[in-house]
Scaffold this motif. Structure first.
Motif, mmCIF file in Angstrom:
data_model
loop_
_atom_site.group_PDB
_atom_site.id
_atom_site.type_symbol
_atom_site.label_atom_id
_atom_site.label_comp_id
_atom_site.label_asym_id
_atom_site.label_seq_id
_atom_site.Cartn_x
_atom_site.Cartn_y
_atom_site.Cartn_z
ATOM 1 N N SER A 105 -1.694 2.640 -18.854
ATOM 2 C CA SER A 105 -2.212 3.805 -18.707
ATOM 3 C C SER A 105 -2.313 4.830 -19.885
ATOM 4 O O SER A 105 -3.377 5.507 -20.101
ATOM 5 N N ALA A 106 -1.260 4.813 -20.603
ATOM 6 C CA ALA A 106 -1.129 5.593 -21.827
ATOM 7 C C ALA A 106 -2.321 5.148 -22.847
ATOM 8 O O ALA A 106 -3.044 5.894 -23.447
ATOM 9 N N LEU A 107 -2.487 3.847 -22.893
ATOM 10 C CA LEU A 107 -3.441 3.225 -23.937
ATOM 11 C C LEU A 107 -4.847 3.558 -23.317
ATOM 12 O O LEU A 107 -5.606 3.870 -24.292
ATOM 13 N N ALA A 108 -5.125 3.576 -22.231
ATOM 14 C CA ALA A 108 -6.538 3.889 -21.492
ATOM 15 C C ALA A 108 -6.779 5.393 -21.845
ATOM 16 O O ALA A 108 -7.819 5.857 -22.488
ATOM 17 N N LEU A 109 -5.733 6.386 -21.826
ATOM 18 C CA LEU A 109 -6.113 7.675 -22.007
ATOM 19 C C LEU A 109 -5.993 7.910 -23.461
ATOM 20 O O LEU A 109 -6.868 8.941 -23.762
ATOM 21 N N LEU A 110 -5.303 7.050 -24.004
ATOM 22 C CA LEU A 110 -5.310 7.312 -25.561
ATOM 23 C C LEU A 110 -6.911 6.821 -26.182
ATOM 24 O O LEU A 110 -7.652 7.445 -27.031
ATOM 25 N N GLY A 111 -7.381 5.887 -25.676
ATOM 26 C CA GLY A 111 -8.937 5.317 -25.602
ATOM 27 C C GLY A 111 -9.831 6.562 -25.372
ATOM 28 O O GLY A 111 -10.600 6.945 -26.318
ATOM 29 N N MET A 112 -9.658 7.117 -24.372
ATOM 30 C CA MET A 112 -10.479 8.246 -24.006
ATOM 31 C C MET A 112 -10.442 9.513 -24.906
ATOM 32 O O MET A 112 -11.355 10.161 -25.273
ATOM 33 N N THR A 113 -9.033 9.656 -25.239
ATOM 34 C CA THR A 113 -8.814 10.796 -26.108
ATOM 35 C C THR A 113 -9.649 10.582 -27.404
ATOM 36 O O THR A 113 -10.261 11.528 -28.198
ATOM 37 N N LEU A 114 -9.363 9.225 -28.020
ATOM 38 C CA LEU A 114 -10.332 9.024 -29.135
ATOM 39 C C LEU A 114 -11.794 9.075 -29.336
ATOM 40 O O LEU A 114 -12.276 9.720 -29.941
ATOM 41 N N VAL A 115 -12.193 8.686 -28.072
ATOM 42 C CA VAL A 115 -13.737 8.929 -27.844
ATOM 43 C C VAL A 115 -14.063 10.508 -27.741
ATOM 44 O O VAL A 115 -14.925 10.737 -28.492
ATOM 45 N N ILE A 116 -13.083 11.333 -27.101
ATOM 46 C CA ILE A 116 -13.563 12.770 -27.085
ATOM 47 C C ILE A 116 -13.256 13.532 -28.300
ATOM 48 O O ILE A 116 -14.275 14.126 -28.749
ATOM 49 N N GLU A 117 -12.351 12.824 -29.258
ATOM 50 C CA GLU A 117 -12.196 13.395 -30.599
ATOM 51 C C GLU A 117 -13.250 12.836 -31.390
ATOM 52 O O GLU A 117 -13.856 13.655 -32.156
ATOM 53 N N ILE A 118 -13.849 11.933 -31.451
ATOM 54 C CA ILE A 118 -14.612 11.295 -32.558
ATOM 55 C C ILE A 118 -15.989 11.759 -32.166
ATOM 56 O O ILE A 118 -16.855 12.147 -33.007
ATOM 57 N N LEU A 119 -16.362 11.419 -30.772
ATOM 58 C CA LEU A 119 -17.710 11.525 -30.438
ATOM 59 C C LEU A 119 -18.182 12.975 -29.868
ATOM 60 O O LEU A 119 -19.412 13.388 -29.749
ATOM 61 N N VAL A 120 -17.322 13.808 -29.349
ATOM 62 C CA VAL A 120 -17.557 14.913 -28.417
ATOM 63 C C VAL A 120 -17.517 16.052 -29.177
ATOM 64 O O VAL A 120 -17.761 16.950 -29.426
ATOM 65 N N TYR A 121 -15.688 16.323 -29.493
ATOM 66 C CA TYR A 121 -15.351 17.399 -29.966
ATOM 67 C C TYR A 121 -14.366 17.304 -31.244
ATOM 68 O O TYR A 121 -13.349 17.387 -30.999
ATOM 69 N N PRO A 122 -15.078 16.913 -32.358
ATOM 70 C CA PRO A 122 -14.033 16.406 -33.327
ATOM 71 C C PRO A 122 -13.395 17.592 -33.758
ATOM 72 O O PRO A 122 -12.457 17.602 -34.548
ATOM 73 N N ASP A 123 -13.749 18.877 -33.605
ATOM 74 C CA ASP A 123 -12.975 20.244 -34.035
ATOM 75 C C ASP A 123 -11.746 20.584 -33.233
ATOM 76 O O ASP A 123 -11.057 21.481 -33.759
ATOM 77 N N VAL A 124 -11.751 19.927 -32.276
ATOM 78 C CA VAL A 124 -10.441 20.146 -31.354
ATOM 79 C C VAL A 124 -9.297 19.034 -31.753
ATOM 80 O O VAL A 124 -8.529 18.821 -30.693
ATOM 81 N N TRP A 125 -9.362 18.550 -32.956
ATOM 82 C CA TRP A 125 -8.188 17.541 -33.392
ATOM 83 C C TRP A 125 -6.818 18.175 -32.918
ATOM 84 O O TRP A 125 -5.763 17.362 -32.613
ATOM 85 N N PRO A 126 -6.523 19.310 -33.315
ATOM 86 C CA PRO A 126 -4.939 19.793 -32.962
ATOM 87 C C PRO A 126 -4.738 19.500 -31.283
ATOM 88 O O PRO A 126 -3.522 18.956 -31.286
ATOM 89 N N THR A 127 -5.790 19.860 -30.549
ATOM 90 C CA THR A 127 -5.249 19.632 -29.079
ATOM 91 C C THR A 127 -5.328 18.085 -29.055
ATOM 92 O O THR A 127 -4.249 17.497 -28.226
ATOM 93 N N HIS A 128 -6.116 17.343 -29.484
ATOM 94 C CA HIS A 128 -6.284 15.863 -29.068
ATOM 95 C C HIS A 128 -5.064 15.329 -29.885
ATOM 96 O O HIS A 128 -4.610 14.238 -29.412
ATOM 97 N N GLY A 129 -4.532 15.500 -30.903
ATOM 98 C CA GLY A 129 -3.421 15.106 -31.703
ATOM 99 C C GLY A 129 -2.115 15.199 -30.883
ATOM 100 O O GLY A 129 -1.310 14.334 -31.030
ATOM 101 N N THR A 130 -1.969 16.334 -30.161
ATOM 102 C CA THR A 130 -0.762 16.478 -29.088
ATOM 103 C C THR A 130 -1.107 15.619 -28.162
ATOM 104 O O THR A 130 -0.173 14.988 -27.785
ATOM 105 N N TRP A 131 -2.170 15.460 -27.283
ATOM 106 C CA TRP A 131 -2.402 14.423 -26.349
ATOM 107 C C TRP A 131 -2.149 13.134 -26.960
ATOM 108 O O TRP A 131 -0.958 12.226 -26.124
ATOM 109 N N ALA A 132 -2.456 12.630 -28.114
ATOM 110 C CA ALA A 132 -2.246 11.207 -28.625
ATOM 111 C C ALA A 132 -0.760 11.180 -28.900
ATOM 112 O O ALA A 132 -0.072 10.142 -28.657
ATOM 113 N N ALA A 133 0.016 12.192 -29.342
ATOM 114 C CA ALA A 133 1.427 12.188 -29.419
ATOM 115 C C ALA A 133 2.098 11.652 -28.298
ATOM 116 O O ALA A 133 2.849 10.858 -28.297
#
Length: 161
Positions: A105-133
């Motif tokens: 489940s964590a890997l699946a949501l990490l994949g979603m987080t990467l897609v969101i970060e790379i393709l949708v909202y790249p400027d929100v990396w501090p939030t996505h980094g917290t999710w990724a951690a």
């Protein structure tokens, strides 16, 4: 050595000792508690996001609109993207909360987080980094003892013995 230098050195030793004590106390925080907090908090983030995409059992027109106009994922139709996201943002958080298939489940949501970060909202990396951690912690170290994963693994080990 003068008195000022001696006093400064003594203060430095006291500070070092207190920092070492604080570190020892922090080292006592059990991983199981850290994993539980990580699982519950990241599950809440994705569950809330999933809730914005559905009304009852149906994906909302707003979700379709966002996937068509704002998210615009390559290679995925907005209809499929909205359905997959709504499904994933409900299924994987529930699995994380109960601690079942937590690493997957964590890997699946990490994949979603990467897609969101790379393709949708790249400027929100501090939030996505917290999710990724949080997600990387669970993927790397597991869900901890307060989980169905732990109970099931104990049961399998006793049957194997």
């Amino acid at each position: 050595m003068d008195t000022d230098a001696s006093a400064a050195m003594a203060a430095s030793h006291r500070l070092t000792h207190r920092l070492e004590e604080a570190t020892r106390l922090l080292d006592c925080i059990p991983y199981d508690l850290i994993a539980l907090v990580a699982r519950l908090s990241i599950a809440g983030v994705f569950w809330r996001s999933g809730q914005t995409k559905v009304e009852g059992w149906h994906v909302t027109d707003t979700a379709f609109y966002l996937f068509e106009t704002e998210y615009r994922l390559p290679f995925v139709s907005p209809w499929i993207g909205a359905h997959l996201a709504a499904f994933a943002e409900h299924l994987f958080p529930v699995l994380l909360v109960i601690g079942l298939a937590s690493r997957l489940s964590a890997l699946a949501l990490l994949g979603m987080t990467l897609v969101i970060e790379i393709l949708v909202y790249p400027d929100v990396w501090p939030t996505h980094g917290t999710w990724a951690a949080c997600l990387l912690l669970i993927a790397a170290r597991g869900s901890g003892r307060f989980s169905l994963d732990h109970l099931l693994s104990r049961r399998w080990k006793t049957r194997a013995d």
